[in-house]
Design a protein around this motif. Structure first.
Motif, PDB file in Angstrom:
ATOM      1  N   ASP A  29       0.841  -1.212   0.000  1.00  0.00           N
ATOM      2  CA  ASP A  29       0.000   0.000   0.000  1.00  0.00           C
ATOM      3  C   ASP A  29       0.871   1.256   0.000  1.00  0.00           C
ATOM      4  OD1 ASP A  29      -2.398  -1.478  -0.104  1.00  0.00           O
ATOM      5  OD2 ASP A  29      -2.358  -1.760   2.064  1.00  0.00           O
ATOM      6  N   ASP A  30       0.646   2.183   0.939  1.00  0.00           N
ATOM      7  CA  ASP A  30       1.393   3.447   0.924  1.00  0.00           C
ATOM      8  C   ASP A  30       2.849   3.289   1.363  1.00  0.00           C
ATOM      9  OD1 ASP A  30       0.505   2.890   3.520  1.00  0.00           O
ATOM     10  OD2 ASP A  30       0.428   5.004   4.079  1.00  0.00           O
ATOM     11  N   LYS A  31       3.210   2.171   1.978  1.00  0.00           N
ATOM     12  CA  LYS A  31       4.613   1.923   2.361  1.00  0.00           C
ATOM     13  C   LYS A  31       5.432   1.461   1.163  1.00  0.00           C
ATOM     14  CE  LYS A  31       4.137   2.556   6.811  1.00  0.00           C
ATOM     15  NZ  LYS A  31       4.607   3.758   7.437  1.00  0.00           N
ATOM     16  N   GLY A  32       4.776   0.839   0.197  1.00  0.00           N
ATOM     17  CA  GLY A  32       5.478   0.358  -0.985  1.00  0.00           C
ATOM     18  C   GLY A  32       6.328  -0.865  -0.696  1.00  0.00           C
ATOM     19  N   TRP A  33       7.303  -1.089  -1.555  1.00  0.00           N
ATOM     20  CA  TRP A  33       8.224  -2.228  -1.477  1.00  0.00           C
ATOM     21  C   TRP A  33       9.441  -1.749  -0.702  1.00  0.00           C
ATOM     22  CZ3 TRP A  33       8.203  -7.185  -1.628  1.00  0.00           C
ATOM     23  CH2 TRP A  33       9.250  -7.956  -2.099  1.00  0.00           C
ATOM     24  N   THR A  34       9.562  -2.191   0.545  1.00  0.00           N
ATOM     25  CA  THR A  34      10.591  -1.688   1.437  1.00  0.00           C
ATOM     26  C   THR A  34      10.987  -2.750   2.448  1.00  0.00           C
ATOM     27  OG1 THR A  34      11.186   0.189   2.863  1.00  0.00           O
ATOM     28  CG2 THR A  34       8.941  -0.686   3.098  1.00  0.00           C
ATOM     29  N   ILE A  35      12.002  -2.470   3.244  1.00  0.00           N
ATOM     30  CA  ILE A  35      12.413  -3.412   4.273  1.00  0.00           C
ATOM     31  C   ILE A  35      11.568  -3.222   5.531  1.00  0.00           C
ATOM     32  CG2 ILE A  35      14.771  -3.673   3.412  1.00  0.00           C
ATOM     33  CD1 ILE A  35      15.672  -1.687   5.589  1.00  0.00           C
ATOM     34  N   ASN A  36      11.620  -4.230   6.393  1.00  0.00           N
ATOM     35  CA  ASN A  36      10.935  -4.195   7.691  1.00  0.00           C
ATOM     36  C   ASN A  36       9.435  -3.936   7.581  1.00  0.00           C
ATOM     37  OD1 ASN A  36      13.432  -4.647   9.012  1.00  0.00           O
ATOM     38  ND2 ASN A  36      13.898  -2.474   8.832  1.00  0.00           N
ATOM     39  N   PHE A  37       8.812  -4.638   6.653  1.00  0.00           N
ATOM     40  CA  PHE A  37       7.360  -4.559   6.465  1.00  0.00           C
ATOM     41  C   PHE A  37       6.856  -5.992   6.373  1.00  0.00           C
ATOM     42  CE2 PHE A  37       3.469  -4.240   3.990  1.00  0.00           C
ATOM     43  CZ  PHE A  37       2.828  -3.160   4.577  1.00  0.00           C
ATOM     44  N   ASP A  38       5.705  -6.274   6.948  1.00  0.00           N
ATOM     45  CA  ASP A  38       5.154  -7.623   6.945  1.00  0.00           C
ATOM     46  C   ASP A  38       4.265  -7.831   5.712  1.00  0.00           C
ATOM     47  OD1 ASP A  38       4.080 -10.119   7.425  1.00  0.00           O
ATOM     48  OD2 ASP A  38       3.507  -9.687   9.494  1.00  0.00           O
ATOM     49  N   TYR A  49      -6.460 -12.625  -8.470  1.00  0.00           N
ATOM     50  CA  TYR A  49      -6.991 -13.406  -9.579  1.00  0.00           C
ATOM     51  C   TYR A  49      -6.116 -13.250 -10.816  1.00  0.00           C
ATOM     52  CZ  TYR A  49     -11.321 -14.008  -6.968  1.00  0.00           C
ATOM     53  OH  TYR A  49     -12.243 -14.351  -6.022  1.00  0.00           O
ATOM     54  N   VAL A  50      -6.175 -14.254 -11.677  1.00  0.00           N
ATOM     55  CA  VAL A  50      -5.512 -14.159 -12.975  1.00  0.00           C
ATOM     56  C   VAL A  50      -6.006 -12.889 -13.651  1.00  0.00           C
ATOM     57  CG1 VAL A  50      -5.372 -15.186 -15.281  1.00  0.00           C
ATOM     58  CG2 VAL A  50      -5.152 -16.639 -13.257  1.00  0.00           C
ATOM     59  N   GLY A  51      -5.085 -12.095 -14.176  1.00  0.00           N
ATOM     60  CA  GLY A  51      -5.423 -10.829 -14.822  1.00  0.00           C
ATOM     61  C   GLY A  51      -5.152  -9.622 -13.935  1.00  0.00           C
ATOM     62  N   ASP A  52      -5.066  -9.834 -12.618  1.00  0.00           N
ATOM     63  CA  ASP A  52      -4.726  -8.740 -11.710  1.00  0.00           C
ATOM     64  C   ASP A  52      -3.254  -8.381 -11.877  1.00  0.00           C
ATOM     65  OD1 ASP A  52      -7.300  -8.732 -10.686  1.00  0.00           O
ATOM     66  OD2 ASP A  52      -6.777  -9.823  -8.853  1.00  0.00           O
ATOM     67  N   ASN A  53      -2.863  -7.252 -11.313  1.00  0.00           N
ATOM     68  CA  ASN A  53      -1.472  -6.796 -11.374  1.00  0.00           C
ATOM     69  C   ASN A  53      -0.945  -6.514  -9.975  1.00  0.00           C
ATOM     70  OD1 ASN A  53      -1.183  -6.585 -14.303  1.00  0.00           O
ATOM     71  ND2 ASN A  53      -2.608  -4.884 -14.139  1.00  0.00           N
ATOM     72  N   LEU A  54       0.319  -6.854  -9.769  1.00  0.00           N
ATOM     73  CA  LEU A  54       1.036  -6.418  -8.578  1.00  0.00           C
ATOM     74  C   LEU A  54       1.865  -5.218  -8.986  1.00  0.00           C
ATOM     75  CD1 LEU A  54       2.419  -9.742  -7.042  1.00  0.00           C
ATOM     76  CD2 LEU A  54       0.421  -8.426  -6.311  1.00  0.00           C
ATOM     77  N   VAL A  55       1.799  -4.145  -8.217  1.00  0.00           N
ATOM     78  CA  VAL A  55       2.569  -2.937  -8.494  1.00  0.00           C
ATOM     79  C   VAL A  55       3.560  -2.756  -7.349  1.00  0.00           C
ATOM     80  CG1 VAL A  55       2.479  -0.454  -8.929  1.00  0.00           C
ATOM     81  CG2 VAL A  55       0.586  -1.925  -9.685  1.00  0.00           C
ATOM     82  N   PHE A  56       4.840  -2.804  -7.667  1.00  0.00           N
ATOM     83  CA  PHE A  56       5.906  -2.639  -6.682  1.00  0.00           C
ATOM     84  C   PHE A  56       6.456  -1.221  -6.806  1.00  0.00           C
ATOM     85  CE2 PHE A  56       5.635  -7.165  -7.320  1.00  0.00           C
ATOM     86  CZ  PHE A  56       5.962  -7.735  -6.095  1.00  0.00           C
ATOM     87  N   ASN A  57       6.184  -0.377  -5.817  1.00  0.00           N
ATOM     88  CA  ASN A  57       6.674   1.002  -5.801  1.00  0.00           C
ATOM     89  C   ASN A  57       7.814   1.127  -4.792  1.00  0.00           C
ATOM     90  OD1 ASN A  57       4.795   2.001  -7.677  1.00  0.00           O
ATOM     91  ND2 ASN A  57       3.270   2.305  -6.088  1.00  0.00           N
ATOM     92  N   TYR A  58       8.930   1.717  -5.238  1.00  0.00           N
ATOM     93  CA  TYR A  58      10.094   1.927  -4.371  1.00  0.00           C
ATOM     94  C   TYR A  58      11.019   2.928  -5.052  1.00  0.00           C
ATOM     95  CZ  TYR A  58      12.007  -1.456  -7.704  1.00  0.00           C
ATOM     96  OH  TYR A  58      12.382  -2.108  -8.857  1.00  0.00           O
ATOM     97  N   PRO A  59      11.902   3.561  -4.276  1.00  0.00           N
ATOM     98  CA  PRO A  59      12.857   4.482  -4.905  1.00  0.00           C
ATOM     99  C   PRO A  59      13.803   3.704  -5.832  1.00  0.00           C
ATOM    100  CG  PRO A  59      12.792   4.794  -2.526  1.00  0.00           C
ATOM    101  CD  PRO A  59      12.010   3.559  -2.816  1.00  0.00           C
ATOM    102  N   LYS A  60      13.884   4.148  -7.074  1.00  0.00           N
ATOM    103  CA  LYS A  60      14.739   3.471  -8.052  1.00  0.00           C
ATOM    104  C   LYS A  60      16.166   3.387  -7.508  1.00  0.00           C
ATOM    105  CE  LYS A  60      16.059   3.444 -12.874  1.00  0.00           C
ATOM    106  NZ  LYS A  60      15.868   4.005 -14.189  1.00  0.00           N
ATOM    107  N   GLY A  61      16.745   2.176  -7.598  1.00  0.00           N
ATOM    108  CA  GLY A  61      18.092   1.948  -7.116  1.00  0.00           C
ATOM    109  C   GLY A  61      18.156   1.447  -5.683  1.00  0.00           C
ATOM    110  N   ALA A  62      17.069   1.600  -4.931  1.00  0.00           N
ATOM    111  CA  ALA A  62      17.068   1.180  -3.527  1.00  0.00           C
ATOM    112  C   ALA A  62      16.729  -0.297  -3.358  1.00  0.00           C
ATOM    113  CB  ALA A  62      16.088   2.022  -2.723  1.00  0.00           C
ATOM    114  N   HIS A  63      15.928  -0.850  -4.278  1.00  0.00           N
ATOM    115  CA  HIS A  63      15.463  -2.231  -4.170  1.00  0.00           C
ATOM    116  C   HIS A  63      15.363  -2.839  -5.561  1.00  0.00           C
ATOM    117  CE1 HIS A  63      14.442  -1.426  -0.014  1.00  0.00           C
ATOM    118  NE2 HIS A  63      13.740  -0.373  -0.392  1.00  0.00           N
TER     119      HIS A  63
END
Length: 168
Positions: A29-38, A49-63
């Motif tokens: 959600d609003d934390k994005g793709w980061t460390i120390n998150f469950d 479901y098939v057809g859904d998308n996962l969106v990974f948001n993070y600062p470019k170069g950090a992860h």
């Protein structure tokens, strides 16, 4: 004449309705793709479901985002030939049902920072989903349950609208 229009409209519906019904899940959600998150807690209760998308948001170069198998997930290790996603706004389409595993390949982010996600992707939402058992009911409706209901309602409205156009 109406039947010839039907043969044109039905293939158009078959192409566009699944994309309209797909859901974009912003991982974390609003934390994005980061460390120390469950991420397991984040995924709990969501229906992918098939057809859904996962969106990974993070600062470019950090992860990074790496798709791995169950062993790679447990060991925080990606296959040698895997190519990491690095844009900072990575979108992964869930094209097939089954278990999916993702880890961060930067430093010890997976091992120490618990930066990893496992989900189960269900067949397309147009197929009927099993009813939850009474023991799993909650007094609070989950966002995923609401999303499935919204998808169904939208699909019905689109179908009725196009059928109404055919009858006119």
């Amino acid at each position: 004449m109406a039947s010839s229009q039907l043969f044109i409209i039905l293939p158009i519906l078959a192409i566009f309705v699944p994309s309209v019904l797909a859901t974009d899940y912003v991982v974390g959600d609003d934390k994005g793709w980061t460390i120390n998150f469950d991420y397991q807690a984040w995924a709990q209760g969501k229906l992918f479901y098939v057809g859904d998308n996962l969106v990974f948001n993070y600062p470019k170069g950090a992860h990074t985002v790496l798709k791995v198998n169950g062993t790679g997930f447990q060991q925080c290790a990606a296959p040698l030939d895997s190519v990491p996603l690095t844009s900072g706004k990575d979108v992964i389409n869930l094209a097939t049902p089954g278990r999916k595993w993702y880890i961060c390949g930067v430093g010890q982010h997976c091992e120490v920072g618990n930066q990893k996600l496992v989900i189960t992707v269900l067949p397309s939402s147009s197929s009927s989903a099993p009813s939850p058992s009474p023991s799993s009911w909650s007094s609070k409706a989950s966002a995923a349950t609401i999303t499935v209901g919204t998808r169904f309602a939208l699909m019905m409205l689109l179908t009725i609208g196009f059928l109404g156009m055919l009858m006119a």
